[in-house]
Write a protein that holds these residues in place. Structure first.
Motif, PDB file in Angstrom:
ATOM      1  N   ILE A 851       0.832  -1.204   0.000  1.00 33.36           N
ATOM      2  CA  ILE A 851       0.000   0.000   0.000  1.00 33.36           C
ATOM      3  C   ILE A 851       0.865   1.252   0.000  1.00 33.36           C
ATOM      4  CG2 ILE A 851      -1.665   1.311   1.371  1.00 33.36           C
ATOM      5  CD1 ILE A 851      -2.881  -1.329   2.246  1.00 33.36           C
ATOM      6  N   TYR A 852       1.893   1.289   0.854  1.00 36.11           N
ATOM      7  CA  TYR A 852       2.772   2.458   0.901  1.00 36.11           C
ATOM      8  C   TYR A 852       3.479   2.667  -0.430  1.00 36.11           C
ATOM      9  CZ  TYR A 852       2.099   2.464   5.970  1.00 36.11           C
ATOM     10  OH  TYR A 852       1.554   2.508   7.233  1.00 36.11           O
ATOM     11  N   HIS A 853       3.918   1.590  -1.036  1.00 38.36           N
ATOM     12  CA  HIS A 853       4.593   1.724  -2.342  1.00 38.36           C
ATOM     13  C   HIS A 853       3.634   2.300  -3.382  1.00 38.36           C
ATOM     14  CE1 HIS A 853       6.756   0.698  -6.020  1.00 38.36           C
ATOM     15  NE2 HIS A 853       5.620   0.166  -6.436  1.00 38.36           N
ATOM     16  N   THR A 854       2.428   1.783  -3.418  1.00 36.63           N
ATOM     17  CA  THR A 854       1.458   2.280  -4.402  1.00 36.63           C
ATOM     18  C   THR A 854       1.171   3.754  -4.169  1.00 36.63           C
ATOM     19  OG1 THR A 854       0.474   0.073  -4.424  1.00 36.63           O
ATOM     20  CG2 THR A 854      -0.812   1.843  -5.404  1.00 36.63           C
ATOM     21  N   ASN A 855       1.037   4.162  -2.927  1.00 35.98           N
ATOM     22  CA  ASN A 855       0.844   5.582  -2.621  1.00 35.98           C
ATOM     23  C   ASN A 855       2.014   6.416  -3.143  1.00 35.98           C
ATOM     24  OD1 ASN A 855      -1.606   5.327  -1.354  1.00 35.98           O
ATOM     25  ND2 ASN A 855      -0.737   5.133   0.692  1.00 35.98           N
ATOM     26  N   ASN A 856       3.230   5.972  -2.859  1.00 33.18           N
ATOM     27  CA  ASN A 856       4.408   6.765  -3.223  1.00 33.18           C
ATOM     28  C   ASN A 856       4.579   6.866  -4.732  1.00 33.18           C
ATOM     29  OD1 ASN A 856       5.222   7.421  -0.601  1.00 33.18           O
ATOM     30  ND2 ASN A 856       6.318   5.486  -0.345  1.00 33.18           N
ATOM     31  N   VAL A 857       4.301   5.788  -5.466  1.00 31.06           N
ATOM     32  CA  VAL A 857       4.430   5.844  -6.924  1.00 31.06           C
ATOM     33  C   VAL A 857       3.406   6.813  -7.505  1.00 31.06           C
ATOM     34  CG1 VAL A 857       4.214   4.514  -9.043  1.00 31.06           C
ATOM     35  CG2 VAL A 857       5.441   3.552  -7.106  1.00 31.06           C
ATOM     36  N   THR A 858       2.183   6.741  -7.008  1.00 29.58           N
ATOM     37  CA  THR A 858       1.155   7.671  -7.489  1.00 29.58           C
ATOM     38  C   THR A 858       1.553   9.122  -7.192  1.00 29.58           C
ATOM     39  OG1 THR A 858      -0.529   5.993  -7.108  1.00 29.58           O
ATOM     40  CG2 THR A 858      -1.292   8.259  -7.360  1.00 29.58           C
ATOM     41  N   ARG A 859       2.051   9.379  -5.994  1.00 26.49           N
ATOM     42  CA  ARG A 859       2.484  10.736  -5.629  1.00 26.49           C
ATOM     43  C   ARG A 859       3.701  11.161  -6.444  1.00 26.49           C
ATOM     44  NH1 ARG A 859       2.174   9.413   0.819  1.00 26.49           N
ATOM     45  NH2 ARG A 859      -0.100   9.607   1.060  1.00 26.49           N
ATOM     46  N   TRP A 860       4.566  10.199  -6.770  1.00 27.06           N
ATOM     47  CA  TRP A 860       5.742  10.549  -7.573  1.00 27.06           C
ATOM     48  C   TRP A 860       5.331  11.084  -8.940  1.00 27.06           C
ATOM     49  CZ3 TRP A 860       8.582   6.748 -11.086  1.00 27.06           C
ATOM     50  CH2 TRP A 860       9.690   7.361 -11.675  1.00 27.06           C
ATOM     51  N   PHE A 861       4.401  10.416  -9.579  1.00 25.95           N
ATOM     52  CA  PHE A 861       3.955  10.872 -10.892  1.00 25.95           C
ATOM     53  C   PHE A 861       3.297  12.249 -10.793  1.00 25.95           C
ATOM     54  CE2 PHE A 861       3.664   6.161 -11.973  1.00 25.95           C
ATOM     55  CZ  PHE A 861       4.834   6.175 -12.709  1.00 25.95           C
ATOM     56  N   MET A 862       2.485  12.452  -9.774  1.00 21.43           N
ATOM     57  CA  MET A 862       1.857  13.773  -9.612  1.00 21.43           C
ATOM     58  C   MET A 862       2.914  14.837  -9.316  1.00 21.43           C
ATOM     59  SD  MET A 862      -1.737  13.010  -7.597  1.00 21.43           S
ATOM     60  CE  MET A 862      -0.971  12.214  -6.194  1.00 21.43           C
ATOM     61  N   TRP A 863       3.882  14.486  -8.463  1.00 22.48           N
ATOM     62  CA  TRP A 863       4.930  15.444  -8.093  1.00 22.48           C
ATOM     63  C   TRP A 863       5.747  15.854  -9.308  1.00 22.48           C
ATOM     64  CZ3 TRP A 863      10.126  16.272  -8.094  1.00 22.48           C
ATOM     65  CH2 TRP A 863      10.648  17.153  -7.136  1.00 22.48           C
ATOM     66  N   CYS A 864       6.095  14.877 -10.147  1.00 25.23           N
ATOM     67  CA  CYS A 864       6.890  15.188 -11.335  1.00 25.23           C
ATOM     68  C   CYS A 864       6.155  16.152 -12.268  1.00 25.23           C
ATOM     69  CB  CYS A 864       7.243  13.908 -12.090  1.00 25.23           C
ATOM     70  SG  CYS A 864       8.428  12.863 -11.234  1.00 25.23           S
ATOM     71  N   ILE A 865       4.847  16.023 -12.358  1.00 27.31           N
ATOM     72  CA  ILE A 865       4.081  16.880 -13.271  1.00 27.31           C
ATOM     73  C   ILE A 865       3.997  18.300 -12.722  1.00 27.31           C
ATOM     74  CG2 ILE A 865       1.787  17.263 -14.255  1.00 27.31           C
ATOM     75  CD1 ILE A 865       1.460  14.217 -14.355  1.00 27.31           C
ATOM     76  N   VAL A 866       3.617  18.465 -11.471  1.00 25.76           N
ATOM     77  CA  VAL A 866       3.388  19.807 -10.952  1.00 25.76           C
ATOM     78  C   VAL A 866       4.693  20.516 -10.614  1.00 25.76           C
ATOM     79  CG1 VAL A 866       1.128  19.149 -10.065  1.00 25.76           C
ATOM     80  CG2 VAL A 866       3.123  19.012  -8.563  1.00 25.76           C
ATOM     81  N   GLU A 867       5.783  19.776 -10.413  1.00 26.66           N
ATOM     82  CA  GLU A 867       7.067  20.403 -10.123  1.00 26.66           C
ATOM     83  C   GLU A 867       7.827  20.783 -11.391  1.00 26.66           C
ATOM     84  OE1 GLU A 867       8.451  21.455  -7.406  1.00 26.66           O
ATOM     85  OE2 GLU A 867       6.785  20.850  -6.114  1.00 26.66           O
ATOM     86  N   THR A 868       7.304  20.416 -12.553  1.00 29.12           N
ATOM     87  CA  THR A 868       7.929  20.807 -13.817  1.00 29.12           C
ATOM     88  C   THR A 868       7.263  22.093 -14.284  1.00 29.12           C
ATOM     89  OG1 THR A 868       8.258  18.468 -14.328  1.00 29.12           O
ATOM     90  CG2 THR A 868       8.524  20.043 -16.131  1.00 29.12           C
TER      91      THR A 868
END
Length: 1335
Positions: A851-868
């Motif tokens: 569950i933690y891994h799935t959360n982090n991967v989803t947040r990683w993709f969102m983070w990469c988009i909004v931080e660009t």
């Protein structure tokens, strides 16, 4: 004996008349079902079968009640004696008299005598005593039980579990007594569907073993016939008792030792089959090896030597010729004397040639086994039995029965169990073809077995003339023919024999004739409605052979019933006694207060709905039958109602069985009475050990073996549990039990010493080498890894790996990691929803990691988009994420697909309209199709996802959220204990439903990916943590605020920001599939074996991964999937076909915004239509991108459709502008992230009703930004738990214009809102990403 129809005799009561039929029809149906349960507890019957049995007993009732009507019990008894064959009449009368003695209140009858009594009075039109009715119903019940028992035996022999009307007809056809009683048509019924004699039946190792076990059961019944029907009856004759049974020892030799050996071998075979797992081959070889090593087979050496001597047959003939013995045998039953004289000598030879089946069985098992260990055991047994084999062959060659025995041995050698029926059909067909002038039905329709043929002499009516006859004997017919001297005629070839006459075996009586000076070696066939026929054999041996076969067919049904009666009497005389329930809690009788049974499943074993814990343990190790499915379900779910230590203690108590109390032997009785009582007690104890103690103890060890093999984590977590188990195993005694104890000990040692083994691949199975886009230097790794994992920056740059690493490799490494996390989840982490409890870290550690891994991967993709911040870079990042999702699709990584779909559907990403519009211009149509498929799989309660999951071949990574949703629904929607039942009954049907889900989870945990771990990338993904906090609200607020910064509300174009990355970083390396397919795995049936050979791809992979073989637990691809291969350089299993139609290759390319992507070229699939032309003055959803000239080398486009596409309804201004109190709902195609609180959500309130879906391939460019206001203010999602929600999934409507949004089609109106993706839940304790800005 009984009329075929009651209408044929005016003296017989007519139960078929309209008046009587309405009263009697279906009167006995429910009771007949209970009768079947008494004789065959594991079988069921179709209604037509019970109706047929009811019609038969009504015909019998009409005969018993024929005029003059019976007034007393003696009247009915006389009719039974007059009409029933012997010994059926005695047994039926005995049951009826027992029913009368017990009276109405204590009557053991199942058929409703109280309902039949008034109906009988109406039919007979006279007053009838209830005792008479009780007597008649008892006779009817006995006959119905006899019919159902016979039919049940037939059904079990053909391995069915339900009795049909056809089964009853076929079984009765083979039974002379029942055929006579009910006068079936002339030839009876055939044995079911016509079989093709030319069919070649292949047989697997498991089927061979099952046939072997069934054959041994039949053989043991034949041994029982010799011992209990013939030998025991002879032992009761006084003259033979006076001689000390010396003659019987010469006749029967050590037949009891043969019986004991056969029972032990059968038990060993059945035990081995019981402990064999579903997908494993049984280790049958060890059973033969153990018996051979202990010289158990040597009992046959003495038996064969004794029985094949002339002294054996001479002694039997001399005994039968004694007057007192002859009278005793004659009084035993009709035809019994002839059976002893002629049939018993042949029956005694059955063990002689049966021992050779063991040698043949070992050879067949050696030929079919795939287990090296099993092969070694069989080879060892074969070598040990070679001396015995030679000795037995010498004994047979020197015996007077050598010719007969050699013929039987040749039949054994040439026989194939599954082909015996086909060979019989061929034989009967050839025989009938050789008979010229055949009259009547085909032989195979009334006979199942060919018995004998030969030349005999027929005595004429005058007693002087002899004529030659060639006689064919079948189990249902005897056919007399004459040799045909004319072999041809004008009409063509004629048969070898001319038909003369035939007789139904059930309609004739076989009589032995004494030799005279004129006629020797003769016997008589006396039909009921034809003249008698006297046949003469050539010599004594020939006569004995014919008489043995004829008597066997004539008396077989009587002998079988006699044996059943003897076995039943033994059960009554020596009942199975259990320990005192006050001492042994598992001996408490079943009642509604301790167990409730549901209907029986397909295998015939009952399903437990609820029970107390001791009763569940009792059924787990039940003495009457094994239930492997119940064992698996129990061991998967028991932690929800007891602890492992409690279970182990109960199993140990179950194993330690005290002996039952036996009747005391009074010293005041005579020595003879005391000896009889001691003998009875010995038999009781013998049955107790055989039928209760040994099966229970064996099944306790089997449960322990399954426990340590599949749930060893219980023992890893609690060392005291393991110590208690090993201490118990050390105390187990008994040779038969120690064998299974040693197997458990080996499993424990293996599980204690095994380490986490890495997957290794042979040279031909090497995984593809990792792909690189831009090689990361050491400084790059230091910049992206956290400090704890070897990095140097406190704020790792998570965008860098997304752009520098190859999207194929990112997808591969994520898939490998997520499969490892998925595979690590144990059933114990799911049963009882432990992930929602306070001690979840202890009880569900692997699930939490997933569950933690799935959360982090989803947040990683969102983070990469909004931080660009730069627009072009952000578009490139989103395109790269879509490419990764496409690779997830190809890798069957459904978990990764949901992660990306949820990230793109979050409020922070969904509002980036400019970025999305530009991204969809650049994404190829094939990727759009896959993206749309990813959006749809979560709709309609995962229906499409489940269809997709079952249509692919493993390996795969299923989405765990669906399983958690279903488990939580079952756990919270069903009580732990049965309501409206006795207190303490555990609701086991609830646990069975949960076990079905965990079983599906385990089904996909066994097939690993053939991929190579790249340790630097794996380290990065394992330490991935975009945010330092787990506060979902803070994370969602931060992402939404960053989203507004990079694309402010109502902006006409995105702000210009400084670029960070060079163009080489932004340009995708591509994920296009290659036209060539990687080399196949060795030993797997692939396209290379059925079509063109598969070669390496064009992109230069060192090694590529071949397709994964099919597994029994997952369905194979459809045939068209196997015929069409679309390969990619990242393929790790069977190539996946993208899109629809027979597209052989699809390119994934980055399409620059200056030109639209060229349409795919295919002769079978039409290219997609062009988007509609834009309107200059009235922009709408259908506007297109700027006109671009077509490339000169582009393929010719199809003619444009003159009819414009449908335009969606315009939105009112109120629907385009929202105030501060409104929020925008995400489109169905961009799904929100996995929710954190519950698997059940209340349906949100919707402010708009318009909803349109437009296919991504028809998307138009975005309308002018000034006309729409799409970025909503923050809005908190309701995180409350609502288990009363009618559906576990929340549905989300989409409002506003949908131009440029993927995953929609123009065919749907707004009346059916789409379904969001499934969500995992941690039940308010921990979660996947929560997004308060998007509802």
């Amino acid at each position: 004996m009984f009329p075929a129809s009651s209408n044929t005799d005016s003296q017989v009561c007519n139960f078929d008349s309209e008046e009587n039929a309405q009263k009697w029809k279906r009167l006995f149906l429910s009771s007949l079902q209970k009768v079947l349960k008494q004789v065959h507890p594991t079988l069921a019957a179709k209604e037509d079968a019970l109706e047929y049995v009811e019609s038969l007993i009504l015909r019998l009732l009409s005969t018993l009640c024929a005029k003059p009507a019976p007034h007393t019990v003696q009247d009915v008894e006389e009719r039974v004696q007059r009409t029933f064959p012997n010994p059926i009449d005695r047994w039926a009368i005995g049951d009826a008299q027992a029913a009368i003695e017990k009276g109405r209140k204590k009557s053991p009858l199942v058929l409703p005598a109280e309902k039949a009594h008034p109906l009988l009075r109406d039919v007979l039109h006279t007053k009838i005593d209830y005792q008479v009715t009780l007597y008649i119903v008892a006779v009817l019940e006995y006959i119905s039980a006899d019919i159902l028992k016979l039919a049940g035996n037939y059904v079990k022999n053909i391995r069915h579990i339900e009795v049909t009307q056809q089964d009853i007809r076929v079984a009765m056809c083979a039974d002379k007594v029942l055929m006579d009683m009910f006068q079936q048509d002339e030839y009876g019924e055939s044995s079911g569907q016509p079989e093709d004699p030319n069919v070649d039946i292949s047989i697997t190792f498991d089927e061979l073993v099952k046939d072997l076990i069934q054959e041994k059961k039949t053989y043991i019944r034949e041994l029982n016939m010799i011992i209990k029907v013939f030998r025991d009856k002879l032992q009761q004759i006084p003259s033979l008792q006076e001689s000390g049974n010396r003659e019987l020892e010469i006749i029967f030799s050590n037949i009891t030792e043969i019986y004991d050996f056969s029972v032990n071998l059968l038990g060993s075979l059945e035990d081995t089959m019981e402990v064999t797992e579903e997908n494993e081959s049984p280790a049958i070889g060890i059973c033969f090896e153990e018996q051979a090593e202990e010289a158990e087979f040597d009992v046959y050496a003495k038996y064969v030597s004794d029985v094949t001597r002339p002294e054996c047959a001479e002694t039997l003939a001399e005994v039968v010729s004694r007057p007192d013995v002859s009278d005793a045998l004659t009084s035993a039953g009709h035809g019994f004397k002839e059976a002893v004289k002629y049939y018993l000598p042949k029956l005694l030879l059955v063990p002689v040639y049966h021992v050779f089946t063991y040698f043949k069985d070992i050879e067949m098992l050696l030929t079919n086994t795939e287990s090296e260990e099993g092969r070694e055991s069989l080879e060892q047994a074969k070598g040990l039995l070679c001396p015995l084999h030679s000795q037995l062959e010498r004994s047979i060659n020197n015996s007077p029965y050598s010719t007969y025995l050699k013929r039987k041995l040749n039949e054994i050698i040439s026989r194939h169990r599954r082909q015996s029926r086909q060979q019989t059909l061929i034989k009967m067909k050839e025989l009938q073809r050789s008979i010229d002038g055949w009259e009547g039905k085909v032989i195979s329709q009334c006979c199942n077995e060919f018995v004998l043929e030969g030349d005999l002499l027929k005595l004429g009516a005058t007693g002087r003339k002899l004529t030659e006859r060639h006689v064919f004997l079948f189990d249902g017919l005897i056919v007399l023919c004459k040799s045909n001297n004319r072999r041809s005629s004008v009409t063509g070839q004629v048969g070898e024999y001319r038909f003369k006459e035939k007789f139904l075996m059930r309609m004739v009586e076989i009589l032995d004739r004494e030799d005279t000076e004129e006629v020797r070696h003769s016997f008589e066939i006396r039909p009921r409605d034809q003249p008698s026929v006297v046949l003469l054999a050539k010599n004594v041996e020939d006569k004995n052979t014919w008489m043995a076969a004829l008597v066997m067919l004539n008396t077989r049904s009587m002998l079988e019933r006699t044996l059943d009666s003897i076995l039943l009497d033994e059960e009554k005389q020596h009942p199975l006694r259990l320990p005192d329930p006050s001492v042994y809690q598992f001996a408490i009788e079943d009642s509604e207060s301790n167990i409730i049974i549901e209907e029986k499943e397909n295998s015939g074993t009952p399903l437990i709905k609820g029970a107390t814990l001791p009763k569940l343990v009792e059924r787990l190790t039940y003495h009457m039958y094994a239930d492997p499915m119940f064992v698996r379900t129990f061991l998967t779910t028991y932690r929800s109602f007891c602890t492992p230590m409690e279970l182990l203690e109960l199993l140990i108590q179950r194993f330690d069985i005290p002996e039952p109390e036996l009747p005391e032997v009074s010293e005041e009785e005579t020595q003879e009475v005391q000896n009889q009582q001691l003998s009875i007690n010995r038999e009781i104890m013998k049955r107790f050990r055989k039928e209760y103690s040994q099966p229970v103890q064996f099944r306790v060890l089997n449960v322990l073996r399954h426990w340590v093999d599949y749930h060893f984590y219980d023992f890893e977590r609690d060392q005291s549990l393991l110590e208690n188990l090993t201490n118990f195993l050390d105390k187990v005694k008994g040779k038969s039990m120690r064998k299974w104890v040693e197997s458990i000990t080996k499993i424990i040692q293996r599980r204690c010493n095994e380490e986490q083994r890495e997957i290794t691949f042979s040279l031909n199975r090497s995984p593809p080498s990792p792909k690189w886009h831009i090689k990361l230097e050491e400084k790059d790794w230091e910049a992206i890894l956290p400090i704890g994992a070897g990095g140097t920056s406190t704020n790792p740059d998570y965008v860098r790996p997304l752009l520098m690493l190859h999207p194929i490799e990112i997808a591969r490494q994520l898939t490998l990691l997520e499969f490892d996390l998925y595979r690590a989840v144990k059933p114990s982490e799911l049963v009882g929803t432990p992930w929602t409890k306070d001690d979840k870290e202890k009880r569900s550690p692997n699930l939490l990691k997933l569950i933690y891994h799935t959360n982090n991967v989803t947040r990683w993709f969102m983070w990469c988009i909004v931080e660009t911040e730069n627009f072009e870079e952000r578009v490139a990042v989103m395109c790269r994420i879509v490419e990764i999702m496409v690779m997830f699709h190809d890798l069957n990584n459904f978990s990764g697909m949901f992660e990306i779909v949820s990230a793109l559907g979050s409020a922070a990403v969904h509002r980036l309209e400019h970025t999305k519009m530009e991204m969809w211009k650049r994404v190829p149509p094939a990727q759009l199709r896959i993206f749309e498929e990813a959006l749809e799989i979560s709709e309609n309660h995962y229906k499409k996802y489940q269809e997709k999951l079952r249509s692919i071949n493993p390996p795969c990574v299923p989405f765990f959220g669906m399983y958690l949703t279903n488990i939580l629904l079952i756990e919270e929607g069903n009580p732990d204990f049965l309501p409206r039942a006795a207190e303490g009954l555990i609701n086991f049907s609830k646990r069975r439903k949960v076990a079905e889900i965990t079983g599906e989870i385990q089904q996909y945990q066994n097939q690993p990916y053939c991929l190579e771990v790249e340790h630097r990338i794996r380290n990065f993904l394992e330490t991935l943590q975009p945010f330092d906090t787990d506060d979902h609200t803070k994370i969602a607020n931060y992402l939404y605020d960053r989203s507004k910064e990079i694309e402010p509300k109502n902006c006409k174009k995105p702000p210009i920001k400084e670029r960070r990355w060079h163009n080489s970083y932004l340009k995708s390396p591509g994920i296009k599939p290659r036209n060539k397919v990687p080399n196949p795995l060795p030993g797997i049936f692939l396209q290379s074996e059925r079509g063109p050979k598969l070669n390496e791809g064009a992109e230069g992979d060192d090694m590529t991964t071949p397709p994964t073989p099919n597994t029994p637990s997952s369905p194979s691809l459809p045939q068209h999937h196997q015929a069409l291969h679309i390969s990619a350089d990242n393929a790790v299993f069977a190539p996946v076909e993208l899109g629809t139609g027979n597209v052989m290759a699809t390119e994934y390319r980055y399409v620059p915004p200056q030109a639209p992507p060229p349409p795919p070229v295919s002769s079978q699939v039409a290219p997609p239509p062009l988007p509609p032309r834009g309107r200059k003055k009235e922009p709408s959803v259908g506007d297109t991108s700027p006109k671009v000239k077509q490339a000169p080398d582009a393929p010719e486009l199809p003619p444009r459709d003159v009819s414009p596409p449908p335009i969606p309804p315009r939105m009112h201004s109120s629907g385009l502008q929202h105030g501060s109190d409104h929020h925008h709902h995400a489109h169905a195609s961009l799904i929100q992230p996995l929710h954190s609180v519950s698997l059940h959500h209340q349906l949100p309130h919707h402010h708009h009703t318009h909803h349109h879906r437009i296919h991504p391939s028809f998307l138009a460019p975005p309308p002018p930004p000034q006309q729409y206001q799409l970025d909503p203010p923050p809005h908190r999602r309701n995180n409350s738990v609502d288990l009363s929600s009618p559906t576990p999934l929340a549905r989300r409507h989409t409002n506003g214009p949908h131009a440029g949004l993927p995953g929609s089609s123009d065919g749907d109106a707004g009346d059916q809102p789409p379904t969001p993706p499934p969500r995992m839940s941690c039940r308010q304790t921990f979660s996947f990403t929560s997004d308060p800005h998007h509802s």
